[in-house]
Design a protein around this motif. Sequence first.
Motif, PDB file in Angstrom:
ATOM      1  N   LEU A 199     -68.822   7.593 -13.691  1.00  0.00           N
ATOM      2  CA  LEU A 199     -68.237   8.930 -13.802  1.00  0.00           C
ATOM      3  C   LEU A 199     -66.953   9.037 -12.977  1.00  0.00           C
ATOM      4  O   LEU A 199     -65.998   9.706 -13.389  1.00  0.00           O
ATOM      5  N   SER A 200     -66.918   8.374 -11.834  1.00  0.00           N
ATOM      6  CA  SER A 200     -65.722   8.403 -10.987  1.00  0.00           C
ATOM      7  C   SER A 200     -64.552   7.701 -11.667  1.00  0.00           C
ATOM      8  O   SER A 200     -63.420   8.200 -11.657  1.00  0.00           O
ATOM      9  N   ALA A 201     -64.805   6.540 -12.244  1.00  0.00           N
ATOM     10  CA  ALA A 201     -63.754   5.818 -12.966  1.00  0.00           C
ATOM     11  C   ALA A 201     -63.240   6.652 -14.132  1.00  0.00           C
ATOM     12  O   ALA A 201     -62.026   6.697 -14.400  1.00  0.00           O
ATOM     13  N   LEU A 202     -64.153   7.320 -14.822  1.00  0.00           N
ATOM     14  CA  LEU A 202     -63.753   8.180 -15.939  1.00  0.00           C
ATOM     15  C   LEU A 202     -62.861   9.322 -15.457  1.00  0.00           C
ATOM     16  O   LEU A 202     -61.877   9.674 -16.116  1.00  0.00           O
ATOM     17  N   GLU A 203     -63.188   9.902 -14.298  1.00  0.00           N
ATOM     18  CA  GLU A 203     -62.339  10.956 -13.735  1.00  0.00           C
ATOM     19  C   GLU A 203     -60.925  10.449 -13.502  1.00  0.00           C
ATOM     20  O   GLU A 203     -59.942  11.122 -13.831  1.00  0.00           O
ATOM     21  N   ALA A 204     -60.804   9.260 -12.925  1.00  0.00           N
ATOM     22  CA  ALA A 204     -59.476   8.708 -12.661  1.00  0.00           C
ATOM     23  C   ALA A 204     -58.707   8.473 -13.949  1.00  0.00           C
ATOM     24  O   ALA A 204     -57.512   8.780 -14.038  1.00  0.00           O
ATOM     25  N   ILE A 205     -59.375   7.941 -14.946  1.00  0.00           N
ATOM     26  CA  ILE A 205     -58.717   7.701 -16.242  1.00  0.00           C
ATOM     27  C   ILE A 205     -58.244   9.017 -16.848  1.00  0.00           C
ATOM     28  O   ILE A 205     -57.135   9.108 -17.388  1.00  0.00           O
ATOM     29  N   LYS A 206     -59.061  10.058 -16.748  1.00  0.00           N
ATOM     30  CA  LYS A 206     -58.671  11.365 -17.294  1.00  0.00           C
ATOM     31  C   LYS A 206     -57.448  11.929 -16.564  1.00  0.00           C
ATOM     32  O   LYS A 206     -56.529  12.458 -17.199  1.00  0.00           O
ATOM     33  N   VAL A 207     -57.446  11.822 -15.255  1.00  0.00           N
ATOM     34  CA  VAL A 207     -56.305  12.335 -14.492  1.00  0.00           C
ATOM     35  C   VAL A 207     -55.024  11.581 -14.831  1.00  0.00           C
ATOM     36  O   VAL A 207     -53.952  12.175 -15.019  1.00  0.00           O
ATOM     37  N   LEU A 208     -55.117  10.264 -14.943  1.00  0.00           N
ATOM     38  CA  LEU A 208     -53.925   9.430 -15.157  1.00  0.00           C
ATOM     39  C   LEU A 208     -53.372   9.534 -16.566  1.00  0.00           C
ATOM     40  O   LEU A 208     -52.175   9.354 -16.779  1.00  0.00           O
ATOM     41  N   THR A 209     -54.230   9.833 -17.542  1.00  0.00           N
ATOM     42  CA  THR A 209     -53.787   9.812 -18.944  1.00  0.00           C
ATOM     43  C   THR A 209     -53.785  11.172 -19.617  1.00  0.00           C
ATOM     44  O   THR A 209     -53.240  11.300 -20.716  1.00  0.00           O
ATOM     45  N   GLY A 210     -54.403  12.178 -18.992  1.00  0.00           N
ATOM     46  CA  GLY A 210     -54.490  13.485 -19.640  1.00  0.00           C
ATOM     47  C   GLY A 210     -55.629  13.589 -20.628  1.00  0.00           C
ATOM     48  O   GLY A 210     -55.732  14.580 -21.364  1.00  0.00           O
ATOM     49  N   LEU A 211     -56.499  12.596 -20.663  1.00  0.00           N
ATOM     50  CA  LEU A 211     -57.649  12.621 -21.561  1.00  0.00           C
ATOM     51  C   LEU A 211     -58.696  13.593 -21.040  1.00  0.00           C
ATOM     52  O   LEU A 211     -59.090  13.536 -19.882  1.00  0.00           O
ATOM     53  N   GLY A 212     -59.165  14.491 -21.905  1.00  0.00           N
ATOM     54  CA  GLY A 212     -60.266  15.365 -21.529  1.00  0.00           C
ATOM     55  C   GLY A 212     -59.940  16.310 -20.395  1.00  0.00           C
ATOM     56  O   GLY A 212     -58.785  16.607 -20.090  1.00  0.00           O
ATOM     57  N   GLN A 213     -60.993  16.782 -19.739  1.00  0.00           N
ATOM     58  CA  GLN A 213     -60.860  17.762 -18.659  1.00  0.00           C
ATOM     59  C   GLN A 213     -61.517  17.233 -17.391  1.00  0.00           C
ATOM     60  O   GLN A 213     -62.746  17.148 -17.307  1.00  0.00           O
ATOM     61  N   PRO A 214     -60.734  16.841 -16.394  1.00  0.00           N
ATOM     62  CA  PRO A 214     -61.336  16.351 -15.149  1.00  0.00           C
ATOM     63  C   PRO A 214     -61.990  17.472 -14.351  1.00  0.00           C
ATOM     64  O   PRO A 214     -61.806  18.665 -14.639  1.00  0.00           O
ATOM     65  N   LEU A 215     -62.746  17.081 -13.338  1.00  0.00           N
ATOM     66  CA  LEU A 215     -63.480  18.020 -12.491  1.00  0.00           C
ATOM     67  C   LEU A 215     -62.579  18.598 -11.403  1.00  0.00           C
ATOM     68  O   LEU A 215     -62.882  18.529 -10.213  1.00  0.00           O
ATOM     69  N   THR A 216     -61.476  19.192 -11.797  1.00  0.00           N
ATOM     70  CA  THR A 216     -60.565  19.794 -10.827  1.00  0.00           C
ATOM     71  C   THR A 216     -61.086  21.174 -10.441  1.00  0.00           C
ATOM     72  O   THR A 216     -61.303  22.029 -11.290  1.00  0.00           O
ATOM     73  N   GLY A 217     -61.299  21.371  -9.147  1.00  0.00           N
ATOM     74  CA  GLY A 217     -61.820  22.652  -8.680  1.00  0.00           C
ATOM     75  C   GLY A 217     -63.294  22.844  -8.956  1.00  0.00           C
ATOM     76  O   GLY A 217     -63.818  23.949  -8.789  1.00  0.00           O
ATOM     77  N   GLU A 218     -63.989  21.786  -9.370  1.00  0.00           N
ATOM     78  CA  GLU A 218     -65.420  21.858  -9.628  1.00  0.00           C
ATOM     79  C   GLU A 218     -66.116  20.701  -8.920  1.00  0.00           C
ATOM     80  O   GLU A 218     -65.591  19.592  -8.850  1.00  0.00           O
ATOM     81  N   LEU A 219     -67.296  20.972  -8.423  1.00  0.00           N
ATOM     82  CA  LEU A 219     -68.113  19.963  -7.766  1.00  0.00           C
ATOM     83  C   LEU A 219     -69.332  19.700  -8.641  1.00  0.00           C
ATOM     84  O   LEU A 219     -70.149  20.589  -8.870  1.00  0.00           O
ATOM     85  N   LEU A 220     -69.419  18.481  -9.155  1.00  0.00           N
ATOM     86  CA  LEU A 220     -70.572  18.090  -9.962  1.00  0.00           C
ATOM     87  C   LEU A 220     -71.638  17.519  -9.034  1.00  0.00           C
ATOM     88  O   LEU A 220     -71.388  16.543  -8.322  1.00  0.00           O
ATOM     89  N   THR A 221     -72.814  18.143  -9.029  1.00  0.00           N
ATOM     90  CA  THR A 221     -73.920  17.634  -8.224  1.00  0.00           C
ATOM     91  C   THR A 221     -74.958  17.022  -9.157  1.00  0.00           C
ATOM     92  O   THR A 221     -75.209  17.519 -10.258  1.00  0.00           O
ATOM     93  N   MET A 222     -75.542  15.927  -8.699  1.00  0.00           N
ATOM     94  CA  MET A 222     -76.498  15.176  -9.516  1.00  0.00           C
ATOM     95  C   MET A 222     -77.753  14.903  -8.710  1.00  0.00           C
ATOM     96  O   MET A 222     -77.677  14.357  -7.614  1.00  0.00           O
ATOM     97  N   GLU A 223     -78.891  15.303  -9.246  1.00  0.00           N
ATOM     98  CA  GLU A 223     -80.186  14.972  -8.664  1.00  0.00           C
ATOM     99  C   GLU A 223     -80.842  14.042  -9.674  1.00  0.00           C
ATOM    100  O   GLU A 223     -81.414  14.483 -10.670  1.00  0.00           O
TER     101      GLU A 223
END
Length: 266
Positions: A199-223
């Motif tokens: 998920l972290s790598a995907l976030e970086a790819i989204k930020v660098l390329t404009g693909l999709g919507q990154p988690l800007t201003g949002e905190l994803l928590t996972m249990e």
Amino acid sequence: MELTPIELERYSRQMQLPGFGEKGQKQLKASTALVTGVGGLGGTVALYLAVAGIGKLILVRGGELRRDDLNRQILMTDDWVGKPRVFKAKETLSKINPDVEIEAVYDYVTPENVDELVQQADIALDCAFDFAERDLLNAACVRWGRPMVEAAMSGMDAYLTTIIPGETPCLSCIFPEKPDWDRWGFGVLGAVSGTLACLSALEAIKVLTGLGQPLTGELLTMELNSATFAKRRPYHDPNCPVCGHFHQQNLTATITRNQVAKTVYV
């Protein structure tokens, strides 16, 4: 930056993605990612950025490989125990994708090296094992205006967010008081660090390329014991000692615009 025939073949499947295409692939190739804490989390992050075709990786990690790292550090091999893990990470990634430039820094993030590291990168991925390194990287990314993907885990729990200086809460806003953190004090499954890393790598790819919507201003928590995922809005502290100056700049700019508007229309 043009793609070679080999790269066009290697990345052909991901270039079929709507909103990505050859343009996104060229953007990735032109980008440099800084990955700190190249272990179970950071090593897997680096792997997925490498196979996606990032142009350059800067891998930062001090310390030697331990045998109890091997349940999650997928770039490592048993014969490397006792040796600097960051060099093995570079060796493995270079064999997987020789088109990616890789710089291995056998060190931890420190006050002396953090600014130089951040300035070389287009994005930083924070996978360090303690908050001392994380805070240093966060402050440097804010200082130099670099986006940072922030990811951490403890046991079966994990969190992820993308920090854009001047736009989103920084790490100091999210964790003004640092939790107790013992790097050896919790159990870890490789599949948990791997899930968060993907998920972290995907976030970086989204930020660098404009693909999709990154988690800007949002905190994803996972249990991950129960596969429970939630998105939360962390507090953006206007008085944050690290990023609060952006709020003051915006406030000053707003006051100035209002004063100009009054002058024009009065």
